[in-house]
Design a protein around this motif. Structure first.
Motif, PDB file in Angstrom:
ATOM      1  N   GLY A 150      20.680  31.272  32.323  1.00 29.88           N
ATOM      2  CA  GLY A 150      21.758  31.761  33.186  1.00 29.88           C
ATOM      3  C   GLY A 150      23.102  31.438  32.571  1.00 29.88           C
ATOM      4  N   LYS A 151      24.183  31.565  33.383  1.00 29.39           N
ATOM      5  CA  LYS A 151      25.521  31.357  32.852  1.00 29.39           C
ATOM      6  C   LYS A 151      25.805  29.877  32.588  1.00 29.39           C
ATOM      7  CE  LYS A 151      27.010  34.029  36.147  1.00 29.39           C
ATOM      8  NZ  LYS A 151      27.740  34.859  37.112  1.00 29.39           N
ATOM      9  N   ALA A 152      25.279  29.004  33.431  1.00 31.15           N
ATOM     10  CA  ALA A 152      25.591  27.574  33.291  1.00 31.15           C
ATOM     11  C   ALA A 152      24.369  26.703  33.019  1.00 31.15           C
ATOM     12  CB  ALA A 152      26.307  27.078  34.548  1.00 31.15           C
ATOM     13  N   ALA A 195      31.505  27.370  31.310  1.00 32.63           N
ATOM     14  CA  ALA A 195      32.075  27.655  32.631  1.00 32.63           C
ATOM     15  C   ALA A 195      32.411  29.139  32.676  1.00 32.63           C
ATOM     16  CB  ALA A 195      33.330  26.820  32.850  1.00 32.63           C
ATOM     17  N   THR A 196      32.076  29.779  33.803  1.00 38.66           N
ATOM     18  CA  THR A 196      32.467  31.181  33.979  1.00 38.66           C
ATOM     19  C   THR A 196      33.069  31.337  35.366  1.00 38.66           C
ATOM     20  OG1 THR A 196      30.368  31.911  34.936  1.00 38.66           O
ATOM     21  CG2 THR A 196      30.543  31.996  32.538  1.00 38.66           C
ATOM     22  N   ALA A 197      33.899  32.343  35.507  1.00 38.32           N
ATOM     23  CA  ALA A 197      34.446  32.662  36.831  1.00 38.32           C
ATOM     24  C   ALA A 197      34.661  34.168  36.906  1.00 38.32           C
ATOM     25  CB  ALA A 197      35.757  31.931  37.072  1.00 38.32           C
ATOM     26  N   PHE A 198      34.792  34.639  38.144  1.00 44.97           N
ATOM     27  CA  PHE A 198      35.046  36.078  38.381  1.00 44.97           C
ATOM     28  C   PHE A 198      34.012  36.929  37.643  1.00 44.97           C
ATOM     29  CE2 PHE A 198      39.263  33.837  38.117  1.00 44.97           C
ATOM     30  CZ  PHE A 198      39.390  33.647  39.475  1.00 44.97           C
ATOM     31  N   ASP A 199      32.726  36.680  37.938  1.00 46.21           N
ATOM     32  CA  ASP A 199      31.619  37.415  37.308  1.00 46.21           C
ATOM     33  C   ASP A 199      31.695  37.364  35.792  1.00 46.21           C
ATOM     34  OD1 ASP A 199      30.373  38.169  39.641  1.00 46.21           O
ATOM     35  OD2 ASP A 199      31.660  39.926  39.875  1.00 46.21           O
ATOM     36  N   ALA A 200      31.981  36.186  35.292  1.00 46.58           N
ATOM     37  CA  ALA A 200      31.983  35.912  33.849  1.00 46.58           C
ATOM     38  C   ALA A 200      33.066  36.681  33.095  1.00 46.58           C
ATOM     39  CB  ALA A 200      30.610  36.163  33.243  1.00 46.58           C
ATOM     40  N   GLN A 201      34.069  37.223  33.817  1.00 48.59           N
ATOM     41  CA  GLN A 201      35.216  37.829  33.112  1.00 48.59           C
ATOM     42  C   GLN A 201      36.026  36.729  32.438  1.00 48.59           C
ATOM     43  OE1 GLN A 201      37.715  40.591  35.410  1.00 48.59           O
ATOM     44  NE2 GLN A 201      35.970  40.811  36.788  1.00 48.59           N
ATOM     45  N   ASP A 260      37.430  20.822  42.068  1.00 44.93           N
ATOM     46  CA  ASP A 260      36.250  21.683  41.908  1.00 44.93           C
ATOM     47  C   ASP A 260      36.557  22.823  40.932  1.00 44.93           C
ATOM     48  OD1 ASP A 260      37.444  24.057  43.349  1.00 44.93           O
ATOM     49  OD2 ASP A 260      37.663  22.506  44.864  1.00 44.93           O
ATOM     50  N   LYS A 261      35.676  23.804  40.878  1.00 40.47           N
ATOM     51  CA  LYS A 261      35.802  24.868  39.868  1.00 40.47           C
ATOM     52  C   LYS A 261      37.056  25.726  40.040  1.00 40.47           C
ATOM     53  CE  LYS A 261      32.942  28.530  38.502  1.00 40.47           C
ATOM     54  NZ  LYS A 261      31.584  29.062  38.248  1.00 40.47           N
ATOM     55  N   ASP A 262      37.722  25.664  41.211  1.00 36.32           N
ATOM     56  CA  ASP A 262      38.998  26.382  41.366  1.00 36.32           C
ATOM     57  C   ASP A 262      40.023  25.915  40.324  1.00 36.32           C
ATOM     58  OD1 ASP A 262      38.392  28.227  43.297  1.00 36.32           O
ATOM     59  OD2 ASP A 262      39.200  27.070  44.977  1.00 36.32           O
ATOM     60  N   PHE A 283      39.452  25.481  37.253  1.00 39.89           N
ATOM     61  CA  PHE A 283      39.227  26.384  36.116  1.00 39.89           C
ATOM     62  C   PHE A 283      39.590  27.828  36.487  1.00 39.89           C
ATOM     63  CE2 PHE A 283      36.069  29.364  34.241  1.00 39.89           C
ATOM     64  CZ  PHE A 283      36.521  29.348  32.934  1.00 39.89           C
ATOM     65  N   ARG A 284      39.140  28.266  37.680  1.00 37.13           N
ATOM     66  CA  ARG A 284      39.412  29.664  38.083  1.00 37.13           C
ATOM     67  C   ARG A 284      40.918  29.962  38.042  1.00 37.13           C
ATOM     68  NH1 ARG A 284      35.776  28.380  42.507  1.00 37.13           N
ATOM     69  NH2 ARG A 284      33.697  29.202  42.062  1.00 37.13           N
ATOM     70  N   HIS A 285      41.726  29.009  38.519  1.00 38.04           N
ATOM     71  CA  HIS A 285      43.164  29.274  38.674  1.00 38.04           C
ATOM     72  C   HIS A 285      44.042  28.432  37.744  1.00 38.04           C
ATOM     73  CE1 HIS A 285      41.867  31.693  42.006  1.00 38.04           C
ATOM     74  NE2 HIS A 285      41.332  30.661  42.611  1.00 38.04           N
TER      75      HIS A 285
HETATM   76  N1  ASP Z   1      29.855  31.868  39.172  1.00 32.66           N
HETATM   77  C1  ASP Z   1      30.472  33.166  39.142  1.00 32.66           C
HETATM   78  C2  ASP Z   1      30.760  33.589  37.715  1.00 32.66           C
HETATM   79  O1  ASP Z   1      30.501  33.022  36.792  1.00 32.66           O
HETATM   80  C3  ASP Z   1      31.694  33.314  39.982  1.00 32.66           C
HETATM   81  C4  ASP Z   1      32.508  32.113  40.353  1.00 32.66           C
HETATM   82  O2  ASP Z   1      31.979  31.029  40.512  1.00 32.66           O
HETATM   83  O3  ASP Z   1      33.724  32.273  40.527  1.00 32.66           O
HETATM   84  O4  ASP Z   1      31.258  34.556  37.377  1.00 32.66           O
END
Ligand code: ASP
Ligand code: TMP
Length: 254
Positions: free
Chosen positions: A10-12, A32-38, A214-216, A218-220
Protein backbone atom coordinates in the motif's frame (compact mmCIF):
# COMPACT_ATOMS: atom_id res chain seq x y z
CA UNK A 1 18.10 -16.66 2.98
CA UNK A 2 14.71 -17.16 1.34
CA UNK A 3 12.91 -14.06 0.10
CA UNK A 4 9.59 -13.42 1.88
CA UNK A 5 6.43 -13.52 -0.17
CA UNK A 6 4.96 -10.07 -0.66
CA UNK A 7 1.19 -10.16 -0.22
CA UNK A 8 0.24 -6.49 -0.72
CA UNK A 9 1.95 -3.11 -0.98
CA UNK A 10 0.00 0.00 0.00
CA UNK A 11 0.98 3.66 0.23
CA UNK A 12 2.42 3.50 3.76
CA UNK A 13 2.75 -0.22 4.52
CA UNK A 14 3.71 -3.58 3.03
CA UNK A 15 2.22 -6.94 3.97
CA UNK A 16 4.38 -10.09 3.80
CA UNK A 17 3.47 -13.69 4.36
CA UNK A 18 3.72 -14.49 8.10
CA UNK A 19 5.71 -17.24 9.81
CA UNK A 20 2.60 -19.15 10.98
CA UNK A 21 -0.71 -19.96 9.26
CA UNK A 22 -3.21 -17.07 9.25
CA UNK A 23 -0.56 -14.49 10.12
CA UNK A 24 1.04 -11.66 8.17
CA UNK A 25 3.96 -9.33 8.74
CA UNK A 26 3.04 -5.64 8.50
CA UNK A 27 5.99 -3.42 7.50
CA UNK A 28 5.73 0.37 8.07
CA UNK A 29 7.35 2.49 5.32
CA UNK A 30 8.60 6.07 5.69
CA UNK A 31 6.41 7.18 2.76
CA UNK A 32 3.81 9.86 3.43
CA UNK A 33 1.01 10.66 1.00
CA UNK A 34 -1.91 13.05 1.10
CA UNK A 35 -4.80 14.06 -1.13
CA UNK A 36 -4.97 10.65 -2.86
CA UNK A 37 -1.20 10.51 -3.21
CA UNK A 38 -1.04 13.77 -5.21
CA UNK A 39 1.36 14.94 -2.48
CA UNK A 40 4.19 12.55 -1.59
CA UNK A 41 7.31 12.58 0.57
CA UNK A 42 9.63 10.29 2.46
CA UNK A 43 9.73 11.26 6.15
CA UNK A 44 12.70 9.59 7.77
CA UNK A 45 11.66 7.65 10.86
CA UNK A 46 7.89 7.87 10.30
CA UNK A 47 7.58 4.11 9.81
CA UNK A 48 9.42 3.40 13.06
CA UNK A 49 7.21 5.85 14.98
CA UNK A 50 3.95 4.53 13.52
CA UNK A 51 4.97 0.91 14.17
CA UNK A 52 5.56 1.75 17.85
CA UNK A 53 2.47 3.94 18.20
CA UNK A 54 0.15 1.45 16.48
CA UNK A 55 1.56 -1.28 18.76
CA UNK A 56 0.81 0.92 21.79
CA UNK A 57 -2.82 1.60 20.81
CA UNK A 58 -3.61 -1.92 19.59
CA UNK A 59 -2.08 -3.53 22.71
CA UNK A 60 -4.16 -1.23 24.91
CA UNK A 61 -7.30 -2.14 22.97
CA UNK A 62 -6.53 -5.87 23.18
CA UNK A 63 -6.04 -5.46 26.94
CA UNK A 64 -9.50 -3.94 27.48
CA UNK A 65 -11.16 -6.60 25.34
CA UNK A 66 -11.51 -4.69 22.07
CA UNK A 67 -10.25 -7.25 19.54
CA UNK A 68 -7.57 -6.19 17.05
CA UNK A 69 -5.41 -7.94 14.46
CA UNK A 70 -2.22 -7.09 16.40
CA UNK A 71 -0.19 -10.02 17.81
CA UNK A 72 3.27 -8.57 18.59
CA UNK A 73 5.92 -6.19 17.35
CA UNK A 74 8.83 -7.98 15.67
CA UNK A 75 11.34 -5.18 15.17
CA UNK A 76 11.60 -1.42 14.55
CA UNK A 77 9.46 -1.48 11.42
CA UNK A 78 7.51 -4.72 11.52
CA UNK A 79 4.72 -6.32 13.48
CA UNK A 80 3.07 -9.72 13.39
CA UNK A 81 -0.67 -9.52 12.75
CA UNK A 82 -3.56 -11.91 12.23
CA UNK A 83 -4.69 -12.33 8.67
CA UNK A 84 -8.22 -10.94 8.35
CA UNK A 85 -10.71 -10.40 5.55
CA UNK A 86 -10.82 -6.63 5.22
CA UNK A 87 -14.17 -4.86 4.97
CA UNK A 88 -13.65 -2.28 2.15
CA UNK A 89 -14.67 0.69 4.33
CA UNK A 90 -12.96 3.44 6.29
CA UNK A 91 -14.80 4.10 9.55
CA UNK A 92 -14.32 7.70 10.69
CA UNK A 93 -15.25 8.89 14.20
CA UNK A 94 -15.42 12.65 14.83
CA UNK A 95 -15.55 14.43 18.19
CA UNK A 96 -14.77 17.97 16.97
CA UNK A 97 -15.36 19.52 13.54
CA UNK A 98 -12.36 19.42 11.20
CA UNK A 99 -11.29 18.47 7.69
CA UNK A 100 -13.92 17.34 5.22
CA UNK A 101 -16.78 17.73 7.73
CA UNK A 102 -16.12 21.49 7.93
CA UNK A 103 -16.09 21.76 4.13
CA UNK A 104 -19.23 19.64 3.69
CA UNK A 105 -21.39 21.30 6.37
CA UNK A 106 -19.78 24.73 6.76
CA UNK A 107 -18.81 24.14 10.40
CA UNK A 108 -16.11 26.06 12.25
CA UNK A 109 -12.90 24.08 12.73
CA UNK A 110 -12.57 22.92 16.33
CA UNK A 111 -16.28 23.21 17.16
CA UNK A 112 -17.29 20.44 19.59
CA UNK A 113 -19.84 18.09 18.06
CA UNK A 114 -23.04 17.31 20.03
CA UNK A 115 -22.03 13.63 20.08
CA UNK A 116 -19.44 11.48 18.34
CA UNK A 117 -20.37 11.21 14.67
CA UNK A 118 -19.54 8.04 12.73
CA UNK A 119 -19.17 8.05 8.95
CA UNK A 120 -18.37 5.33 6.43
CA UNK A 121 -16.21 5.82 3.33
CA UNK A 122 -15.87 3.25 0.53
CA UNK A 123 -12.20 2.37 0.01
CA UNK A 124 -11.51 3.03 -3.66
CA UNK A 125 -8.65 5.35 -4.63
CA UNK A 126 -9.95 5.81 -8.19
CA UNK A 127 -13.22 7.14 -6.73
CA UNK A 128 -11.36 9.15 -4.01
CA UNK A 129 -12.89 7.08 -1.16
CA UNK A 130 -16.45 8.48 -1.37
CA UNK A 131 -18.62 8.76 1.74
CA UNK A 132 -21.39 6.14 1.67
CA UNK A 133 -24.60 5.55 3.61
CA UNK A 134 -25.62 2.32 5.37
CA UNK A 135 -28.01 1.77 2.46
CA UNK A 136 -25.10 1.52 0.00
CA UNK A 137 -23.11 -0.75 2.31
CA UNK A 138 -25.97 -3.23 2.62
CA UNK A 139 -27.21 -2.99 -1.00
CA UNK A 140 -23.73 -3.64 -2.43
CA UNK A 141 -23.01 -6.34 0.15
CA UNK A 142 -19.86 -4.75 1.58
CA UNK A 143 -21.22 -5.57 5.05
CA UNK A 144 -24.49 -6.67 6.67
CA UNK A 145 -26.73 -4.65 9.02
CA UNK A 146 -25.32 -6.73 11.90
CA UNK A 147 -21.76 -5.89 10.76
CA UNK A 148 -22.65 -2.18 10.64
CA UNK A 149 -24.07 -2.31 14.19
CA UNK A 150 -20.91 -4.15 15.34
CA UNK A 151 -18.62 -1.67 13.52
CA UNK A 152 -20.36 1.28 15.20
CA UNK A 153 -20.05 -0.35 18.64
CA UNK A 154 -16.36 -1.13 17.99
CA UNK A 155 -15.63 2.39 16.71
CA UNK A 156 -17.25 3.99 19.78
CA UNK A 157 -15.23 1.79 22.17
CA UNK A 158 -12.03 2.69 20.30
CA UNK A 159 -13.03 6.37 20.51
CA UNK A 160 -13.62 6.24 24.29
CA UNK A 161 -10.36 4.41 24.90
CA UNK A 162 -8.20 6.61 22.66
CA UNK A 163 -9.86 9.89 23.76
CA UNK A 164 -9.05 9.07 27.40
CA UNK A 165 -5.51 7.95 26.66
CA UNK A 166 -4.76 11.12 24.68
CA UNK A 167 -6.45 13.49 27.11
CA UNK A 168 -4.23 12.06 29.86
CA UNK A 169 -1.22 13.46 27.98
CA UNK A 170 -2.75 16.80 27.01
CA UNK A 171 -3.90 15.84 23.51
CA UNK A 172 -7.42 16.23 22.07
CA UNK A 173 -8.57 13.39 19.78
CA UNK A 174 -10.41 15.48 17.18
CA UNK A 175 -11.22 12.59 14.82
CA UNK A 176 -9.74 9.36 13.50
CA UNK A 177 -10.17 6.59 10.96
CA UNK A 178 -10.07 2.85 11.53
CA UNK A 179 -10.39 -0.13 9.24
CA UNK A 180 -12.07 -3.33 10.29
CA UNK A 181 -11.60 -6.96 9.29
CA UNK A 182 -13.35 -10.28 9.82
CA UNK A 183 -11.87 -13.30 11.57
CA UNK A 184 -13.65 -16.61 11.11
CA UNK A 185 -13.85 -19.03 14.02
CA UNK A 186 -15.77 -22.12 12.97
CA UNK A 187 -19.30 -21.02 12.05
CA UNK A 188 -18.79 -17.63 13.66
CA UNK A 189 -17.18 -14.43 12.44
CA UNK A 190 -15.76 -11.72 14.64
CA UNK A 191 -14.95 -8.13 13.66
CA UNK A 192 -11.56 -6.84 14.73
CA UNK A 193 -9.73 -3.51 14.42
CA UNK A 194 -7.12 -3.94 11.66
CA UNK A 195 -4.68 -1.84 9.57
CA UNK A 196 -3.03 0.75 11.86
CA UNK A 197 -3.86 3.41 14.43
CA UNK A 198 -1.30 6.21 14.27
CA UNK A 199 -1.02 9.99 13.79
CA UNK A 200 -1.35 9.25 10.04
CA UNK A 201 -5.01 8.37 10.60
CA UNK A 202 -5.99 10.66 13.51
CA UNK A 203 -6.31 14.39 14.14
CA UNK A 204 -4.48 15.19 17.37
CA UNK A 205 -4.36 18.71 18.81
CA UNK A 206 -2.51 19.93 21.87
CA UNK A 207 -5.20 20.73 24.47
CA UNK A 208 -3.56 24.02 25.54
CA UNK A 209 -2.29 25.47 22.26
CA UNK A 210 -4.27 23.57 19.58
CA UNK A 211 -0.93 22.75 17.91
CA UNK A 212 -1.49 19.99 15.37
CA UNK A 213 0.42 16.76 16.08
CA UNK A 214 -0.84 14.60 13.19
CA UNK A 215 -0.65 14.16 9.41
CA UNK A 216 -2.24 17.60 8.84
CA UNK A 217 1.30 18.93 9.56
CA UNK A 218 2.35 17.25 6.30
CA UNK A 219 -0.90 17.89 4.38
CA UNK A 220 -0.73 21.64 5.05
CA UNK A 221 3.06 22.19 5.46
CA UNK A 222 2.85 23.19 9.12
CA UNK A 223 6.36 22.09 10.13
CA UNK A 224 8.24 18.88 10.85
CA UNK A 225 6.05 15.76 10.75
CA UNK A 226 8.60 13.58 12.53
CA UNK A 227 8.87 16.15 15.35
CA UNK A 228 5.10 16.14 15.76
CA UNK A 229 4.86 12.31 15.84
CA UNK A 230 7.85 12.12 18.20
CA UNK A 231 6.06 14.54 20.55
CA UNK A 232 3.03 12.20 20.60
CA UNK A 233 5.25 9.16 21.25
CA UNK A 234 7.18 10.92 24.03
CA UNK A 235 4.02 12.12 25.80
CA UNK A 236 2.55 8.61 25.68
CA UNK A 237 5.76 7.20 27.17
CA UNK A 238 6.43 5.14 24.04
CA UNK A 239 9.77 6.91 23.52
CA UNK A 240 12.21 8.72 25.83
CA UNK A 241 12.28 12.51 25.48
CA UNK A 242 15.97 12.83 24.55
CA UNK A 243 16.14 9.93 22.12
CA UNK A 244 18.93 10.49 19.59
CA UNK A 245 19.83 13.92 20.94
CA UNK A 246 22.81 14.92 23.04
CA UNK A 247 22.11 14.71 26.75
CA UNK A 248 21.74 18.15 28.32
CA UNK A 249 22.66 17.13 31.84
CA UNK A 250 20.44 17.17 34.92
CA UNK A 251 17.71 19.80 35.10
CA UNK A 252 15.91 21.15 38.14
CA UNK A 253 12.25 20.23 38.11
CA UNK A 254 9.55 21.72 40.29
N1 ASP B 1 -4.17 8.70 2.88
C1 ASP B 1 -4.68 9.40 1.74
C2 ASP B 1 -3.61 9.56 0.68
O1 ASP B 1 -2.57 9.16 0.73
C3 ASP B 1 -5.32 10.72 2.02
C4 ASP B 1 -4.96 11.48 3.26
O2 ASP B 1 -4.65 10.89 4.28
O3 ASP B 1 -5.03 12.72 3.22
O4 ASP B 1 -3.71 10.09 -0.33
P1 TMP C 1 -11.38 13.95 6.72
O1 TMP C 1 -11.79 15.10 7.59
O2 TMP C 1 -10.38 14.31 5.67
O3 TMP C 1 -12.58 13.21 6.15
O4 TMP C 1 -10.62 12.89 7.66
C1 TMP C 1 -11.23 12.35 8.81
C2 TMP C 1 -10.22 11.51 9.58
O5 TMP C 1 -9.84 10.37 8.82
C3 TMP C 1 -8.91 12.23 9.90
O6 TMP C 1 -8.51 11.86 11.21
C4 TMP C 1 -7.92 11.72 8.90
C5 TMP C 1 -8.43 10.35 8.59
N1 TMP C 1 -8.21 9.97 7.19
C6 TMP C 1 -7.42 8.87 6.90
O7 TMP C 1 -6.89 8.23 7.80
N2 TMP C 1 -7.25 8.53 5.59
C7 TMP C 1 -7.82 9.21 4.56
O8 TMP C 1 -7.63 8.83 3.40
C8 TMP C 1 -8.64 10.35 4.89
C9 TMP C 1 -9.28 11.15 3.80
C10 TMP C 1 -8.80 10.68 6.21
Amino acid sequence: MARRRLIYEGKAKILYEGPEPDTLIQYFKDDATAFDAQKKAVIEGKGVLNNRLSEHFMTGLNNIGVPTHFIRRINMREQLIRMVEMIPLEVVVRNYAAGSLCKRLGLTEGQQLPRPIIEFYYKDDALHDPMVAEEHIIAFNWASQQDIDDMIALALRVNDFLSGMFLGVGIRLVDFKIEIGRIFEGDFQRLVVADEISPDSCRLWDVETNRKLDKDVFRHDLGSLSEAYTEVAVRLGVMPRNNGKAATGPKLVN
